[in-house]
Design a protein around this motif. Structure first.
Motif, short mmCIF file in Angstrom:
data_model
loop_
_atom_site.label_atom_id
_atom_site.label_comp_id
_atom_site.label_asym_id
_atom_site.label_seq_id
_atom_site.Cartn_x
_atom_site.Cartn_y
_atom_site.Cartn_z
N PHE A 53 -32.00 -8.88 -68.00
CA PHE A 53 -31.17 -9.60 -68.80
C PHE A 53 -29.76 -9.08 -69.17
O PHE A 53 -28.98 -10.07 -69.40
CB PHE A 53 -31.82 -9.45 -70.26
CG PHE A 53 -33.19 -10.77 -70.47
CD1 PHE A 53 -33.53 -11.01 -69.56
CD2 PHE A 53 -32.88 -11.17 -71.99
CE1 PHE A 53 -34.53 -11.96 -69.80
CE2 PHE A 53 -34.09 -12.04 -71.92
CZ PHE A 53 -34.78 -12.48 -70.96
N ASN A 54 -29.66 -7.76 -68.85
CA ASN A 54 -28.10 -7.33 -68.92
C ASN A 54 -28.01 -6.67 -67.45
O ASN A 54 -27.96 -5.53 -67.31
CB ASN A 54 -28.07 -6.30 -70.00
CG ASN A 54 -28.23 -6.87 -71.32
OD1 ASN A 54 -27.58 -7.52 -71.84
ND2 ASN A 54 -29.33 -6.39 -72.15
N SER A 87 -31.35 -13.97 -68.63
CA SER A 87 -31.09 -14.37 -69.91
C SER A 87 -30.44 -15.65 -70.21
O SER A 87 -29.48 -15.87 -69.60
CB SER A 87 -30.20 -13.22 -70.65
OG SER A 87 -29.53 -13.64 -71.96
N ASP A 89 -28.95 -17.29 -72.59
CA ASP A 89 -27.75 -17.10 -73.21
C ASP A 89 -26.33 -16.96 -72.22
O ASP A 89 -25.56 -17.30 -72.01
CB ASP A 89 -27.73 -16.32 -74.36
CG ASP A 89 -28.65 -16.73 -75.39
OD1 ASP A 89 -28.48 -17.86 -75.70
OD2 ASP A 89 -29.09 -15.96 -76.19
N ARG A 90 -27.01 -15.74 -71.43
CA ARG A 90 -25.98 -15.19 -70.19
C ARG A 90 -25.76 -16.24 -69.18
O ARG A 90 -24.40 -16.60 -68.89
CB ARG A 90 -26.42 -13.89 -69.75
CG ARG A 90 -25.36 -13.46 -68.76
CD ARG A 90 -25.94 -12.07 -68.00
NE ARG A 90 -25.95 -11.04 -69.05
CZ ARG A 90 -24.89 -10.35 -69.31
NH1 ARG A 90 -23.58 -10.45 -68.74
NH2 ARG A 90 -24.87 -9.23 -70.11
#
Length: 408
Positions: A53-54, A87, A89-90
């Motif tokens: 996700f990151n 993610s 959103d990303r």
């Protein structure tokens, strides 16, 4: 028209302690070269763009640089959906800038893309929840795309209204895809479905998910079936499983393109591919898997001799290796050093003892009046079936000496 299908890039992924970023740069460059050589009109990336996700900054930069290059300065649309490692959103966060470059990101399921155009190259002419139609300037017919990114429990409930996915997921997919196909997918355009799902033929063989992969299939709740794909769909571009394979159960090809690199030793020996689809309205597409050659090959090797292992390692330098050593005694630090000096890509060394001896009676008998070193030898013999070698004995003596110094 020509479409290139790829998936599961997992940018930023490591193999244990080894970064794969340089290999990812090489293989994505190879994919870009293939798209140019084949004069591809559209590119589909079916999820798991990142591994986390990151993701690290370098992985994010590599994604955007590669996708922009794949668009050929906006002439070629690139559609990328979110997978279970991404993610949403990303994925969606750079949407306005991405569209200006010809990149279409879809992070959440059931999202409606607002129509837009990229200069004189292509435009989105129709859109709906989970659907868009693209008209390319040089192609006389449109391409219709049904899109289903990965959805976890929260997204299933929020975007699809699904409370119990074990009972409702396939029903929702069937209804949703059928409605979109009925409304938009006639034989005057090319009709494609792209999704990041665990999909199989109903009643068919259960497929293994990649080793180390975040599983989608937990029990049977997340399994989707090819009989949910509308008949009008001419090709289904899937992501999630890392091996190239066709899934049966539909009148048209349903394909996992594979990951571009082998990301675990369970994938050792697999040929990694992208898929070229040559397609026109109302016809069965021609499918050509194209093998990717970049990146270090993964090998699981087993040896009984250090000399044989070292010889093989010298002969295969550009690889990553899981090495199993069958030995009569534990490997010494000098032997381990010799192996690692022979090759910079040894990920694991697994020792397997072939001569375990000692009977149950000797293991069960412990003489407590012995000195500490004899007790340690008895313990080691009872646990491992052999005497400790000189190196282990020396290490034990060092530990005992340090303990005495601390106590003193």
């Amino acid at each position: 028209m020509k479409i290139l299908h790829t998936a599961d890039w997992h940018l930023g992924k490591r193999l244990d302690f080894v970064s794969r970023l340089e290999e990812q740069k090489e293989v994505l460059d190879e994919i870009c070269q293939i798209s140019e050589q084949q004069e591809v009109d559209l590119i589909l990336v079916a999820g798991d763009l990142f591994d986390a996700f990151n993701p690290p900054v370098e992985a994010t930069e590599l994604l955007y640089q590669t996708l922009k290059r794949l668009t050929a300065n906006g002439k070629r649309p690139v559609l990328a959906i979110a997978g279970n490692h991404d993610s949403p959103d990303r994925v969606d966060s750079v949407d306005p800038l991405a569209k200006a470059c010809g990149i279409i990101f879809i992070g959440y399921p059931n999202v409606k893309i607002q129509p837009f155009a990229v200069e004189d190259h292509f435009e989105i002419t129709k859109s709906d929840q989970g659907f868009l139609e693209i008209q390319l300037a040089h192609i006389p017919y449109p391409v219709r795309l049904l899109t289903t990114p990965y959805a976890n429990e929260i997204r299933l409930k929020h975007f699809m209204g699904i409370e119990d996915k074990s009972n409702e997921l396939n029903q929702w997919i069937n209804t949703h895809w059928s409605k979109l196909a009925d409304n938009y997918c006639d034989d005057k355009g090319v009709n494609i479905l792209t999704a990041h799902l665990y999909m199989m033929e109903r009643g068919g063989e259960i497929l293994d998910e990649p080793e180390g992969e975040k599983p989608i299939k937990i029990g049977n709740a997340d399994i989707t079936y090819t009989d949910s794909i509308p008949a009008a769909i001419q090709y289904t571009a899937l992501g999630h499983l890392h091996r190239y394979q066709h899934i049966a159960g539909h009148c048209s090809p349903v394909v996992y393109s594979s990951a571009p690199l082998a990301y675990s030793f369970a994938e050792a020996g697999q040929s990694k591919k992208v898929v070229l689809i040559e397609i026109e309205p109302g016809e069965t597409p021609q499918i050509t898997p194209i093998s990717l050659t970049k990146g270090r090959r993964l090998h699981r090797k087993k040896f009984q001799s250090i000399d044989d292992a070292v010889s093989w390692l010298h002969e295969h330098p550009n690889t990553l290796v899981e090495l199993t050593m069958q030995t009569d005694t534990y490997l010494s630090s000098l032997e381990l050093k010799r192996l690692h000096e022979a090759h910079d890509g040894i990920i694991h060394v697994i020792p397997v003892l072939t001569s375990v001896h000692g009977d149950a009676e000797s293991k069960a008998t412990v003489k407590l009046d012995q000195d500490i070193h004899s007790l340690f030898a008895d313990y080691f013999r009872s646990k491992y079936g052999q005497d400790p070698n000189e190196e282990i004995n020396a290490l034990f003596k060092e530990v005992m000496t340090q303990n005495k110094d601390i106590e003193g």
